[in-house]
Structures are given as C-alpha cells and as structure tokens.
Design an enzyme around this catalytic site. Sequence first.
Site, PDB file in Angstrom:
ATOM      1  N   HIS A 184      -4.440   5.217  -3.430  1.00  0.00           N
ATOM      2  CA  HIS A 184      -5.586   6.077  -3.686  1.00  0.00           C
ATOM      3  C   HIS A 184      -5.095   7.376  -4.309  1.00  0.00           C
ATOM      4  CE1 HIS A 184      -7.143   3.675  -0.094  1.00  0.00           C
ATOM      5  NE2 HIS A 184      -7.846   3.266  -1.148  1.00  0.00           N
ATOM      6  N   TYR A 203       0.851  -1.193   0.000  1.00  0.00           N
ATOM      7  CA  TYR A 203       0.000   0.000   0.000  1.00  0.00           C
ATOM      8  C   TYR A 203       0.884   1.241   0.000  1.00  0.00           C
ATOM      9  CZ  TYR A 203      -3.510   3.377   1.662  1.00  0.00           C
ATOM     10  OH  TYR A 203      -4.335   4.459   1.789  1.00  0.00           O
TER      11      TYR A 203
END
Length: 248
Positions: A163, A122
Amino acid sequence: MAQFSFYNSKQHGNSEIETNDISRNSNDHVPLCSINDVQLRFLVPDDLSEVRTLCQDWFPIDYPLSWYEDITSSSRFFSLAAVYNLAIIGLIVAEIKPYRSLNKEDRGILPDGLGKTADIGYILSLGVHRKHRRNGIGSLLLDSLINHLTTAERQSVKAIFLHVLTTNEPAILFYEKRRFTLHSFLPYYYHIRGKGQRDGFTYRTDHLRHYASKLCWIGEIFKWLVMRVRQAIRWICHKTVSRFNFAP
C-alpha cells in the site's frame, strides 16, 4: 533512487507512508563510496533500539514496542537491513500471507482460481536513511526480497503487493519502474497522525509470474536445443555409416 520511506501498520489497522524531503536538492545527499560497501543482513533482537530510532525519524507515527520485537526476532517476517559503516541505513520488512487471509480491499490481486491455494508477499515497510538515498539501496533491498520469494521452496508465492499514499509520488515512481502496477484505490485508507485520513493505492506485481515464465521459456529453449543436437548427432551418425556401407 527516489527519496521515500513507508510503512504499513497492521497492528493499528491502518497503513502509513511518508515522503521525506522530496524537494531537497539532489546535491544534498551523501553518496556512498560504492554499493559494494553495503552489507545486507537480517535483523536481530539487538537491533531493536536502533531500528526503533530510525523508524521514529522516518515515519510520522509511534508504533508499539511489540512490532519492533516481532520484526527483529520472529521468523514470520522477512526483515532485512542494509548496513554501512556498521550502521543500519535501510531496511525492508515483508511477510508471506495466505491469499485467502487478505483483507477484503486486497482481494482480486490474483485470479480466484489461483488465489485459493496461493500465498502472496506483502511489503510492510521499506525505508532508507535520507543521507543515503539515490544510491540504489531501496532497489538492493527489494531485489533481495524478490530473490527470496522466487526460490524453489516458495513456489506457492504468486505475487507481491503493498500500500502507498496517493501523494507519495517518489514511492509510486519507484515501484512502477520495478513493474508494480496499480491495483486499486483506497479512499481514506491511511490515518496519519495530526493529518487526518488520507487516500491510498494498492500496488501489485506479477514479477514472480514473469520470473517463472522466464524460467519456463528458458526450459523450452533448452529442450529445443537438446532436440536439435540429437537430430544433428543422428544425421552425422547416418552419414558416417553410409560412407562405409559399400555394396558387395
């Protein structure tokens, strides 16, 4: 490289991505003498003040001191700095998470069967100083992370995700060029200081799977070559013996 920097804040339960000066003339940036002049090293506690100053300049939010303490001292994070002339000009922060611990909106990045035991990378933050953008620093940092996640010790890591604001076109183009693909749309995902809520995207890559597949393909080619070499040796041996096998 595209002019962008971004950060995903877990501590505040939101993510933050900001595009800086994307309309600037390309001649305004200060080119490096050479990408070889850039050194990569992990962040250390002594970097806290410098990193905090950079992030306050790059990102439109004040992050807690604990976050800076974590990324500059905890082995839980992959926190890599690009250094030029003894100054940090770029950084990437990421972590390895168990897939089963992802938030609901991030599920589905991996097939259900694979996700039960897999880990996933991530990317929390990637930023480059505005004076040194378009010099390949972002790619250098991202490549270092990918290399880190494709070692034999990290075979459980099956993908990388992040994101990004839907309006952050430079970041989106950058990742799409690096084989990241759009996974999902996140309405009102970001809470931007002074700007309300903004929509976001989740981007993922199976670059790691591609890397593993490439290794598998290379392995199969190697096996085929070994088999062919053995066949050739047997044929040569047979011909050699046949030449000296005279009838009485």
